[in-house]
Enzyme design. Structure first.
Site, PDB file in Angstrom:
ATOM      1  N   GLU A 115       0.574  -1.509   0.065  1.00 58.40           N
ATOM      2  CA  GLU A 115       0.227  -0.291   0.101  1.00 58.40           C
ATOM      3  C   GLU A 115       0.367   1.072  -0.269  1.00 58.40           C
ATOM      4  OE1 GLU A 115      -2.838  -0.191   3.053  1.00 58.40           O
ATOM      5  OE2 GLU A 115      -4.110  -2.511   2.051  1.00 58.40           O
ATOM      6  N   CYS A 128       3.807   8.321   1.586  1.00 63.22           N
ATOM      7  CA  CYS A 128       3.782   7.404   2.400  1.00 63.22           C
ATOM      8  C   CYS A 128       4.647   6.030   1.662  1.00 63.22           C
ATOM      9  CB  CYS A 128       2.967   7.016   3.176  1.00 63.22           C
ATOM     10  SG  CYS A 128       3.056   5.755   4.588  1.00 63.22           S
ATOM     11  N   CYS A 135       6.802  -7.385   7.516  1.00 62.18           N
ATOM     12  CA  CYS A 135       7.338  -6.476   8.533  1.00 62.18           C
ATOM     13  C   CYS A 135       7.826  -7.887   9.414  1.00 62.18           C
ATOM     14  CB  CYS A 135       7.199  -5.116   9.351  1.00 62.18           C
ATOM     15  SG  CYS A 135       8.168  -4.376  10.498  1.00 62.18           S
ATOM     16  N   CYS A 139       5.703  -5.203  16.003  1.00 61.13           N
ATOM     17  CA  CYS A 139       5.173  -4.316  17.428  1.00 61.13           C
ATOM     18  C   CYS A 139       3.678  -4.407  17.765  1.00 61.13           C
ATOM     19  CB  CYS A 139       5.696  -2.609  16.434  1.00 61.13           C
ATOM     20  SG  CYS A 139       7.866  -3.349  16.277  1.00 61.13           S
ATOM     21  N   CYS A 142       0.742  -2.039  15.968  1.00 62.19           N
ATOM     22  CA  CYS A 142       1.017  -2.158  14.296  1.00 62.19           C
ATOM     23  C   CYS A 142       0.198  -3.589  13.660  1.00 62.19           C
ATOM     24  CB  CYS A 142       2.490  -2.137  14.215  1.00 62.19           C
ATOM     25  SG  CYS A 142       2.544  -1.524  11.981  1.00 62.19           S
ATOM     26  N   CYS A 368      -1.412   5.802   9.352  1.00 60.96           N
ATOM     27  CA  CYS A 368      -0.363   5.489  10.246  1.00 60.96           C
ATOM     28  C   CYS A 368      -1.010   3.534  10.795  1.00 60.96           C
ATOM     29  CB  CYS A 368      -0.095   5.471  11.596  1.00 60.96           C
ATOM     30  SG  CYS A 368       1.514   6.429  10.439  1.00 60.96           S
TER      31      CYS A 368
HETATM   32  N1  SAH Z   1       8.716   0.975  10.001  1.00 60.09           N
HETATM   33  C1  SAH Z   1       9.053   2.058  10.205  1.00 60.09           C
HETATM   34  C2  SAH Z   1       8.324   2.526   9.588  1.00 60.09           C
HETATM   35  C3  SAH Z   1       7.343   2.171   9.223  1.00 60.09           C
HETATM   36  S1  SAH Z   1       5.543   2.627  10.700  1.00 60.09           S
HETATM   37  C4  SAH Z   1       8.518   1.948  11.852  1.00 60.09           C
HETATM   38  O1  SAH Z   1       8.134   1.129  12.489  1.00 60.09           O
HETATM   39  O2  SAH Z   1       9.128   3.413  12.015  1.00 60.09           O
HETATM   40  C5  SAH Z   1       5.328   4.015  10.467  1.00 60.09           C
HETATM   41  C6  SAH Z   1       5.081   4.972  11.521  1.00 60.09           C
HETATM   42  O3  SAH Z   1       3.762   4.449  12.286  1.00 60.09           O
HETATM   43  C7  SAH Z   1       6.261   3.835  13.223  1.00 60.09           C
HETATM   44  O4  SAH Z   1       6.478   5.377  13.949  1.00 60.09           O
HETATM   45  C8  SAH Z   1       5.013   3.440  13.880  1.00 60.09           C
HETATM   46  O5  SAH Z   1       5.197   3.181  14.607  1.00 60.09           O
HETATM   47  C9  SAH Z   1       3.521   4.304  13.919  1.00 60.09           C
HETATM   48  N2  SAH Z   1       2.711   3.477  13.881  1.00 60.09           N
HETATM   49  C10 SAH Z   1       1.940   1.782  13.228  1.00 60.09           C
HETATM   50  N3  SAH Z   1       0.792   1.466  13.514  1.00 60.09           N
HETATM   51  C11 SAH Z   1       0.283   2.658  13.985  1.00 60.09           C
HETATM   52  C12 SAH Z   1      -0.853   2.472  14.742  1.00 60.09           C
HETATM   53  N4  SAH Z   1      -2.135   1.339  14.499  1.00 60.09           N
HETATM   54  N5  SAH Z   1      -1.418   3.813  15.067  1.00 60.09           N
HETATM   55  C13 SAH Z   1      -0.994   4.916  15.067  1.00 60.09           C
HETATM   56  N6  SAH Z   1       0.421   4.583  14.316  1.00 60.09           N
HETATM   57  C14 SAH Z   1       1.141   3.643  14.501  1.00 60.09           C
HETATM   58 FE1  SF4 Z   2       7.206  -3.179  11.185  1.00 63.05          FE
HETATM   59 FE2  SF4 Z   2       4.571  -1.932  11.969  1.00 63.05          FE
HETATM   60 FE3  SF4 Z   2       7.082  -1.985  13.924  1.00 63.05          FE
HETATM   61 FE4  SF4 Z   2       7.085  -0.232  11.902  1.00 63.05          FE
HETATM   62  S1  SF4 Z   2       5.810  -0.197  13.463  1.00 63.05           S
HETATM   63  S2  SF4 Z   2       8.912  -1.813  12.445  1.00 63.05           S
HETATM   64  S3  SF4 Z   2       6.192  -1.324   9.826  1.00 63.05           S
HETATM   65  S4  SF4 Z   2       5.731  -3.759  12.456  1.00 63.05           S
END
Ligand code: SAH
Ligand code: SF4
Length: 391
Positions: A115, A128, A135, A139, A142, A368
Protein backbone atom coordinates in the site's frame (compact mmCIF):
# COMPACT_ATOMS: atom_id res chain seq x y z
CA UNK A 1 11.53 -17.17 14.08
CA UNK A 2 13.00 -14.84 16.67
CA UNK A 3 10.92 -11.70 16.11
CA UNK A 4 13.97 -9.45 16.18
CA UNK A 5 16.27 -11.65 14.12
CA UNK A 6 18.00 -9.62 11.43
CA UNK A 7 17.17 -10.64 7.93
CA UNK A 8 19.61 -11.01 5.09
CA UNK A 9 18.35 -8.57 2.48
CA UNK A 10 19.87 -10.34 -0.51
CA UNK A 11 18.05 -13.56 0.21
CA UNK A 12 14.74 -11.80 0.28
CA UNK A 13 15.13 -9.47 -2.61
CA UNK A 14 14.18 -10.68 -6.04
CA UNK A 15 16.96 -10.11 -8.52
CA UNK A 16 16.89 -7.01 -10.67
CA UNK A 17 15.67 -9.02 -13.62
CA UNK A 18 12.02 -8.23 -14.16
CA UNK A 19 9.38 -10.94 -14.51
CA UNK A 20 9.72 -11.09 -18.25
CA UNK A 21 13.43 -11.72 -17.89
CA UNK A 22 14.77 -8.34 -18.99
CA UNK A 23 16.53 -6.07 -16.51
CA UNK A 24 14.54 -3.04 -15.38
CA UNK A 25 16.21 0.35 -15.88
CA UNK A 26 14.02 1.77 -13.12
CA UNK A 27 15.71 1.54 -9.75
CA UNK A 28 19.27 1.30 -11.07
CA UNK A 29 21.78 3.76 -9.69
CA UNK A 30 23.54 5.88 -12.33
CA UNK A 31 26.61 3.65 -11.98
CA UNK A 32 24.57 0.48 -12.37
CA UNK A 33 22.81 1.87 -15.43
CA UNK A 34 26.15 2.85 -16.95
CA UNK A 35 27.50 -0.68 -16.44
CA UNK A 36 24.31 -2.17 -17.86
CA UNK A 37 24.50 0.00 -20.99
CA UNK A 38 28.15 -0.86 -21.52
CA UNK A 39 27.22 -4.50 -21.01
CA UNK A 40 24.96 -4.35 -24.07
CA UNK A 41 27.52 -2.70 -26.30
CA UNK A 42 27.30 1.05 -25.58
CA UNK A 43 30.71 2.63 -26.10
CA UNK A 44 32.34 3.47 -22.77
CA UNK A 45 32.88 7.10 -23.68
CA UNK A 46 29.22 7.50 -24.57
CA UNK A 47 27.76 5.64 -21.64
CA UNK A 48 27.60 8.55 -19.20
CA UNK A 49 25.77 10.71 -21.71
CA UNK A 50 23.30 7.91 -22.50
CA UNK A 51 22.61 7.43 -18.80
CA UNK A 52 21.91 11.16 -18.52
CA UNK A 53 19.48 11.04 -21.43
CA UNK A 54 17.60 7.93 -20.29
CA UNK A 55 17.55 9.17 -16.70
CA UNK A 56 15.86 12.39 -17.73
CA UNK A 57 13.26 10.55 -19.78
CA UNK A 58 12.35 8.27 -16.92
CA UNK A 59 12.63 10.53 -13.92
CA UNK A 60 12.08 14.02 -15.28
CA UNK A 61 9.53 13.40 -18.03
CA UNK A 62 7.92 10.26 -16.68
CA UNK A 63 8.38 8.38 -19.95
CA UNK A 64 8.21 4.56 -19.94
CA UNK A 65 8.19 3.88 -23.65
CA UNK A 66 11.56 3.73 -25.40
CA UNK A 67 9.94 5.00 -28.60
CA UNK A 68 9.30 8.34 -26.91
CA UNK A 69 12.96 8.85 -26.05
CA UNK A 70 13.40 10.92 -29.14
CA UNK A 71 16.91 12.22 -28.57
CA UNK A 72 18.19 8.66 -28.93
CA UNK A 73 18.68 7.20 -32.40
CA UNK A 74 16.08 4.73 -33.69
CA UNK A 75 18.63 1.93 -33.67
CA UNK A 76 19.69 2.64 -30.12
CA UNK A 77 16.06 2.70 -28.98
CA UNK A 78 15.43 -0.61 -30.73
CA UNK A 79 18.43 -2.10 -28.97
CA UNK A 80 17.23 -0.80 -25.57
CA UNK A 81 13.82 -2.32 -26.20
CA UNK A 82 15.37 -5.70 -26.78
CA UNK A 83 17.58 -5.57 -23.72
CA UNK A 84 15.67 -3.69 -21.00
CA UNK A 85 12.30 -2.73 -19.61
CA UNK A 86 11.14 0.45 -17.89
CA UNK A 87 8.71 -1.08 -15.42
CA UNK A 88 6.80 0.24 -12.43
CA UNK A 89 4.42 -1.61 -10.10
CA UNK A 90 0.89 -2.09 -11.32
CA UNK A 91 -1.78 -0.07 -9.54
CA UNK A 92 -4.54 -2.53 -8.63
CA UNK A 93 -6.90 -0.23 -6.75
CA UNK A 94 -7.05 3.44 -5.93
CA UNK A 95 -9.22 4.78 -3.15
CA UNK A 96 -9.84 8.43 -2.33
CA UNK A 97 -10.82 9.41 1.19
CA UNK A 98 -13.29 12.13 2.14
CA UNK A 99 -10.30 14.24 3.17
CA UNK A 100 -8.52 13.83 -0.16
CA UNK A 101 -6.06 11.18 0.99
CA UNK A 102 -5.41 8.63 -1.74
CA UNK A 103 -4.53 5.03 -1.08
CA UNK A 104 -3.10 2.86 -3.82
CA UNK A 105 -2.75 -0.86 -3.71
CA UNK A 106 0.09 -1.79 -6.02
CA UNK A 107 1.06 -5.23 -7.24
CA UNK A 108 4.69 -6.25 -7.51
CA UNK A 109 6.47 -9.30 -8.91
CA UNK A 110 5.28 -12.52 -7.32
CA UNK A 111 1.74 -11.18 -7.06
CA UNK A 112 2.36 -9.45 -3.72
CA UNK A 113 0.63 -6.24 -2.89
CA UNK A 114 1.75 -3.18 -0.97
CA UNK A 115 0.00 0.00 0.00
CA UNK A 116 1.04 3.54 -0.83
CA UNK A 117 -0.69 6.59 0.64
CA UNK A 118 -0.74 10.16 -0.68
CA UNK A 119 -1.66 12.85 1.83
CA UNK A 120 -2.41 16.29 0.36
CA UNK A 121 -1.95 19.39 2.46
CA UNK A 122 -2.44 23.03 1.57
CA UNK A 123 1.16 23.82 0.73
CA UNK A 124 2.54 20.36 0.06
CA UNK A 125 1.77 16.70 -0.43
CA UNK A 126 3.36 13.73 1.27
CA UNK A 127 3.71 10.26 -0.16
CA UNK A 128 3.96 7.48 2.38
CA UNK A 129 5.78 4.56 0.79
CA UNK A 130 6.50 0.98 1.80
CA UNK A 131 9.88 -0.75 1.93
CA UNK A 132 8.85 -4.37 2.54
CA UNK A 133 5.88 -6.64 2.04
CA UNK A 134 4.94 -7.17 5.66
CA UNK A 135 7.56 -6.77 8.40
CA UNK A 136 9.77 -9.11 10.42
CA UNK A 137 9.20 -7.01 13.49
CA UNK A 138 6.13 -7.50 15.58
CA UNK A 139 5.27 -4.16 17.14
CA UNK A 140 2.12 -5.03 19.01
CA UNK A 141 0.12 -1.92 18.06
CA UNK A 142 0.90 -2.10 14.34
CA UNK A 143 -1.31 -3.79 11.81
CA UNK A 144 1.62 -4.49 9.49
CA UNK A 145 3.35 -6.20 12.40
CA UNK A 146 0.69 -8.90 12.42
CA UNK A 147 1.69 -9.80 8.89
CA UNK A 148 4.77 -11.90 8.37
CA UNK A 149 7.53 -10.61 6.16
CA UNK A 150 7.11 -11.80 2.64
CA UNK A 151 10.06 -10.04 1.06
CA UNK A 152 12.05 -6.87 0.69
CA UNK A 153 11.04 -4.51 -2.07
CA UNK A 154 13.60 -3.86 -4.81
CA UNK A 155 14.84 -0.32 -5.40
CA UNK A 156 12.66 -0.31 -8.55
CA UNK A 157 9.59 -1.16 -6.51
CA UNK A 158 10.41 1.51 -3.95
CA UNK A 159 11.00 4.37 -6.40
CA UNK A 160 8.23 2.90 -8.58
CA UNK A 161 5.73 3.86 -5.87
CA UNK A 162 6.75 7.49 -6.36
CA UNK A 163 6.47 7.19 -10.14
CA UNK A 164 2.97 5.71 -10.08
CA UNK A 165 1.78 8.34 -7.62
CA UNK A 166 3.09 11.07 -9.91
CA UNK A 167 1.27 9.38 -12.79
CA UNK A 168 -1.97 9.49 -10.85
CA UNK A 169 -1.44 13.09 -9.77
CA UNK A 170 -0.59 14.05 -13.34
CA UNK A 171 2.62 15.56 -12.08
CA UNK A 172 5.00 15.16 -15.02
CA UNK A 173 6.05 18.25 -16.91
CA UNK A 174 4.65 18.23 -20.37
CA UNK A 175 7.27 17.57 -22.92
CA UNK A 176 8.91 20.85 -23.81
CA UNK A 177 7.87 22.79 -20.71
CA UNK A 178 9.46 23.05 -17.30
CA UNK A 179 7.09 23.75 -14.43
CA UNK A 180 8.21 25.60 -11.35
CA UNK A 181 5.00 25.76 -9.31
CA UNK A 182 4.52 24.08 -5.94
CA UNK A 183 4.78 20.32 -6.05
CA UNK A 184 1.81 18.07 -5.45
CA UNK A 185 4.19 15.36 -4.32
CA UNK A 186 6.72 17.39 -2.35
CA UNK A 187 7.68 15.02 0.46
CA UNK A 188 8.33 11.34 0.93
CA UNK A 189 8.01 9.47 4.20
CA UNK A 190 9.17 5.87 4.58
CA UNK A 191 6.35 5.13 6.97
CA UNK A 192 4.34 2.57 5.06
CA UNK A 193 4.79 -1.15 5.43
CA UNK A 194 8.07 -2.57 6.58
CA UNK A 195 11.26 -1.61 8.38
CA UNK A 196 13.35 0.44 5.93
CA UNK A 197 16.63 -0.20 7.75
CA UNK A 198 16.22 -3.95 7.22
CA UNK A 199 16.26 -3.23 3.48
CA UNK A 200 19.02 -0.66 3.58
CA UNK A 201 20.66 -0.85 0.14
CA UNK A 202 17.43 -0.82 -1.83
CA UNK A 203 15.97 2.02 0.23
CA UNK A 204 19.21 3.98 -0.17
CA UNK A 205 19.37 3.48 -3.94
CA UNK A 206 15.72 4.45 -4.38
CA UNK A 207 16.05 7.57 -2.23
CA UNK A 208 19.19 8.62 -4.12
CA UNK A 209 17.10 8.47 -7.27
CA UNK A 210 14.39 10.58 -5.62
CA UNK A 211 17.02 13.18 -4.65
CA UNK A 212 18.86 13.24 -7.98
CA UNK A 213 18.87 16.82 -9.33
CA UNK A 214 18.17 15.64 -12.86
CA UNK A 215 14.96 13.86 -12.10
CA UNK A 216 12.50 13.84 -9.23
CA UNK A 217 14.70 16.31 -7.42
CA UNK A 218 13.44 16.16 -3.87
CA UNK A 219 15.75 17.66 -1.28
CA UNK A 220 17.02 15.32 1.42
CA UNK A 221 15.17 17.51 3.88
CA UNK A 222 11.91 16.43 2.31
CA UNK A 223 12.52 12.74 2.78
CA UNK A 224 11.94 11.17 6.19
CA UNK A 225 12.92 7.63 7.02
CA UNK A 226 11.11 6.14 10.00
CA UNK A 227 12.75 3.29 11.87
CA UNK A 228 11.79 1.25 14.88
CA UNK A 229 15.41 1.58 16.00
CA UNK A 230 17.84 -0.60 14.03
CA UNK A 231 20.76 0.94 15.87
CA UNK A 232 23.69 -0.26 13.72
CA UNK A 233 22.12 1.17 10.57
CA UNK A 234 21.41 4.62 11.96
CA UNK A 235 24.91 6.04 11.39
CA UNK A 236 24.90 4.53 7.92
CA UNK A 237 21.64 6.31 7.16
CA UNK A 238 23.26 9.63 7.94
CA UNK A 239 26.33 8.87 5.85
CA UNK A 240 24.79 7.17 2.85
CA UNK A 241 21.33 8.73 2.57
CA UNK A 242 21.44 11.90 4.64
CA UNK A 243 17.68 12.21 4.91
CA UNK A 244 15.60 13.19 7.91
CA UNK A 245 15.20 10.56 10.59
CA UNK A 246 12.12 9.61 12.57
CA UNK A 247 12.24 7.12 15.41
CA UNK A 248 9.32 5.02 16.53
CA UNK A 249 10.00 5.65 20.20
CA UNK A 250 6.60 5.01 21.77
CA UNK A 251 7.66 4.24 25.37
CA UNK A 252 9.82 5.64 28.12
CA UNK A 253 10.89 2.47 29.93
CA UNK A 254 12.51 -0.62 28.48
CA UNK A 255 9.84 -2.73 30.10
CA UNK A 256 7.05 -1.08 28.13
CA UNK A 257 9.09 -0.58 24.96
CA UNK A 258 10.03 -4.28 24.93
CA UNK A 259 6.32 -5.02 24.58
CA UNK A 260 5.40 -2.32 22.11
CA UNK A 261 8.51 -2.37 19.92
CA UNK A 262 10.16 -5.77 20.49
CA UNK A 263 13.36 -4.76 18.67
CA UNK A 264 14.01 -2.91 21.93
CA UNK A 265 15.07 -6.22 23.46
CA UNK A 266 18.03 -6.21 21.11
CA UNK A 267 18.79 -2.47 21.14
CA UNK A 268 17.34 -0.94 24.29
CA UNK A 269 16.51 2.72 24.86
CA UNK A 270 20.00 3.70 26.09
CA UNK A 271 21.70 2.24 22.98
CA UNK A 272 19.15 3.86 20.72
CA UNK A 273 19.65 7.28 22.30
CA UNK A 274 23.43 6.93 21.94
CA UNK A 275 23.00 6.29 18.22
CA UNK A 276 20.70 9.29 17.89
CA UNK A 277 23.08 11.58 19.75
CA UNK A 278 25.79 10.55 17.32
CA UNK A 279 23.64 11.00 14.24
CA UNK A 280 26.08 13.27 12.50
CA UNK A 281 23.57 15.25 10.57
CA UNK A 282 21.77 16.38 13.66
CA UNK A 283 21.52 20.12 14.00
CA UNK A 284 18.83 22.53 15.05
CA UNK A 285 17.53 22.68 11.54
CA UNK A 286 17.58 18.91 11.24
CA UNK A 287 15.81 17.65 14.27
CA UNK A 288 15.10 14.02 14.82
CA UNK A 289 11.40 13.26 14.97
CA UNK A 290 10.34 11.10 17.89
CA UNK A 291 7.13 9.32 16.98
CA UNK A 292 5.02 8.44 19.95
CA UNK A 293 1.79 6.52 19.54
CA UNK A 294 -0.76 7.38 22.24
CA UNK A 295 -2.13 4.18 23.77
CA UNK A 296 -4.73 4.47 26.47
CA UNK A 297 -3.29 3.57 29.88
CA UNK A 298 -0.10 2.08 28.42
CA UNK A 299 2.34 4.92 27.67
CA UNK A 300 0.33 8.11 28.00
CA UNK A 301 0.70 9.27 31.63
CA UNK A 302 2.16 12.58 32.82
CA UNK A 303 5.04 10.56 34.27
CA UNK A 304 5.71 9.15 30.78
CA UNK A 305 5.79 12.64 29.33
CA UNK A 306 8.27 13.84 31.96
CA UNK A 307 10.43 10.74 31.52
CA UNK A 308 10.45 11.27 27.77
CA UNK A 309 11.70 14.82 28.24
CA UNK A 310 14.55 13.60 30.43
CA UNK A 311 15.53 10.86 28.00
CA UNK A 312 15.81 13.04 24.93
CA UNK A 313 17.44 15.94 26.73
CA UNK A 314 20.19 17.38 24.51
CA UNK A 315 18.94 15.87 21.24
CA UNK A 316 17.49 18.38 18.76
CA UNK A 317 14.05 16.86 18.52
CA UNK A 318 10.46 17.19 17.53
CA UNK A 319 7.87 14.96 19.18
CA UNK A 320 5.16 13.67 16.92
CA UNK A 321 2.24 12.39 18.96
CA UNK A 322 0.21 9.88 16.98
CA UNK A 323 -3.28 9.04 18.24
CA UNK A 324 -3.46 5.27 17.98
CA UNK A 325 -5.26 4.16 14.85
CA UNK A 326 -7.37 1.17 15.68
CA UNK A 327 -7.64 -1.88 13.48
CA UNK A 328 -9.74 -5.04 13.81
CA UNK A 329 -8.40 -7.15 16.68
CA UNK A 330 -6.01 -4.50 17.98
CA UNK A 331 -5.13 -5.04 21.64
CA UNK A 332 -5.08 -1.30 22.49
CA UNK A 333 -7.32 1.75 22.62
CA UNK A 334 -6.56 5.30 21.56
CA UNK A 335 -5.84 7.72 24.42
CA UNK A 336 -8.55 10.30 25.03
CA UNK A 337 -8.19 13.74 23.47
CA UNK A 338 -7.77 15.26 26.94
CA UNK A 339 -4.96 12.86 27.76
CA UNK A 340 -3.22 13.58 24.47
CA UNK A 341 -3.56 17.30 25.10
CA UNK A 342 -2.15 17.01 28.64
CA UNK A 343 0.79 14.97 27.35
CA UNK A 344 1.41 17.45 24.52
CA UNK A 345 1.32 20.31 27.02
CA UNK A 346 4.15 18.86 29.08
CA UNK A 347 6.22 18.32 25.95
CA UNK A 348 5.46 21.80 24.72
CA UNK A 349 6.35 23.41 28.05
CA UNK A 350 9.70 21.64 27.94
CA UNK A 351 10.38 23.59 24.76
CA UNK A 352 9.72 20.99 22.08
CA UNK A 353 7.41 21.23 19.17
CA UNK A 354 4.75 18.59 19.72
CA UNK A 355 2.29 18.38 16.86
CA UNK A 356 -0.43 15.80 17.25
CA UNK A 357 -0.64 13.90 13.99
CA UNK A 358 -4.09 14.23 12.56
CA UNK A 359 -5.26 10.83 11.38
CA UNK A 360 -5.82 11.03 7.64
CA UNK A 361 -7.73 8.71 5.40
CA UNK A 362 -9.17 6.68 8.26
CA UNK A 363 -12.30 5.90 6.27
CA UNK A 364 -10.18 3.99 3.75
CA UNK A 365 -7.89 2.41 6.38
CA UNK A 366 -5.00 4.52 5.14
CA UNK A 367 -3.90 5.91 8.49
CA UNK A 368 -0.55 5.15 10.04
CA UNK A 369 -0.15 1.57 11.06
CA UNK A 370 -3.37 0.43 9.44
CA UNK A 371 -1.75 -0.76 6.27
CA UNK A 372 -1.89 -4.39 5.51
CA UNK A 373 -2.53 -5.89 2.14
CA UNK A 374 -5.63 -7.95 1.60
CA UNK A 375 -3.64 -10.84 0.16
CA UNK A 376 -1.56 -11.23 3.27
CA UNK A 377 -4.32 -10.61 5.80
CA UNK A 378 -5.08 -12.91 8.64
CA UNK A 379 -1.72 -14.62 9.06
CA UNK A 380 -1.81 -14.25 12.82
CA UNK A 381 -4.83 -14.85 15.01
CA UNK A 382 -6.05 -12.54 17.74
CA UNK A 383 -4.92 -15.14 20.25
CA UNK A 384 -1.40 -15.00 18.86
CA UNK A 385 -1.32 -11.22 19.08
CA UNK A 386 -2.60 -11.45 22.63
CA UNK A 387 0.01 -14.01 23.61
CA UNK A 388 2.80 -11.90 22.14
CA UNK A 389 1.80 -8.66 23.80
CA UNK A 390 0.79 -10.20 27.11
CA UNK A 391 -2.31 -8.01 27.15
N1 SAH B 1 8.81 0.32 10.36
C1 SAH B 1 9.01 1.71 10.48
C2 SAH B 1 8.18 2.53 9.55
C3 SAH B 1 6.75 2.14 9.34
S1 SAH B 1 5.61 2.47 10.61
C4 SAH B 1 8.80 2.13 11.89
O1 SAH B 1 8.32 1.35 12.69
O2 SAH B 1 9.16 3.27 12.22
C5 SAH B 1 5.34 4.23 10.58
C6 SAH B 1 4.87 4.80 11.93
O3 SAH B 1 3.52 4.40 12.22
C7 SAH B 1 5.71 4.28 13.08
O4 SAH B 1 6.04 5.30 13.98
C8 SAH B 1 4.78 3.30 13.71
O5 SAH B 1 5.16 3.04 15.03
C9 SAH B 1 3.45 3.98 13.57
N2 SAH B 1 2.30 3.09 13.76
C10 SAH B 1 2.23 1.78 13.53
N3 SAH B 1 0.99 1.30 13.81
C11 SAH B 1 0.26 2.35 14.25
C12 SAH B 1 -1.10 2.51 14.66
N4 SAH B 1 -1.95 1.48 14.67
N5 SAH B 1 -1.52 3.73 15.03
C13 SAH B 1 -0.67 4.80 14.98
N6 SAH B 1 0.62 4.70 14.57
C14 SAH B 1 1.09 3.51 14.21
FE1 SF4 C 1 7.27 -3.12 11.41
FE2 SF4 C 1 5.01 -1.92 12.14
FE3 SF4 C 1 6.99 -2.19 13.89
FE4 SF4 C 1 7.26 -0.45 11.87
S1 SF4 C 1 5.77 -0.32 13.54
S2 SF4 C 1 8.78 -1.95 12.60
S3 SF4 C 1 6.13 -1.58 10.25
S4 SF4 C 1 5.83 -3.87 12.95
Amino acid sequence: MDPVAPIIPDMLTVPRKAVDGLPNLVGMSREAMRDALIGVGTAEKQAKMRVGQIWQWIYHWGVRDFDQMTNLSKDYRAMLKEQFVVAVPEVVTRQVSDDGTRKYLVRIAGGHEVEVVYIPETDRGTLCISSQVGCTLTCSFCHTGTQKLVRNLTSAEIIGQVLVARDDLGEWPEHGTRTDGPRLLSNIVLMGMGEPLYNFENVRDAMKIAMDPDGIQLSRRRITLSTSGVVPEIARTAQEIGCQLAISFHATTDEVRDKLVPINKRWPIADLLDALRAYPKVSNSERITFEYVMLDGVNDSDADAHRLMKLIDGIPAKINLIPFNEWPGAPYKRSSNNRIRAFADIVHKAGYSSPVRKPRGEDIMAACGQLKSETERGRKSRAQIKAETGT
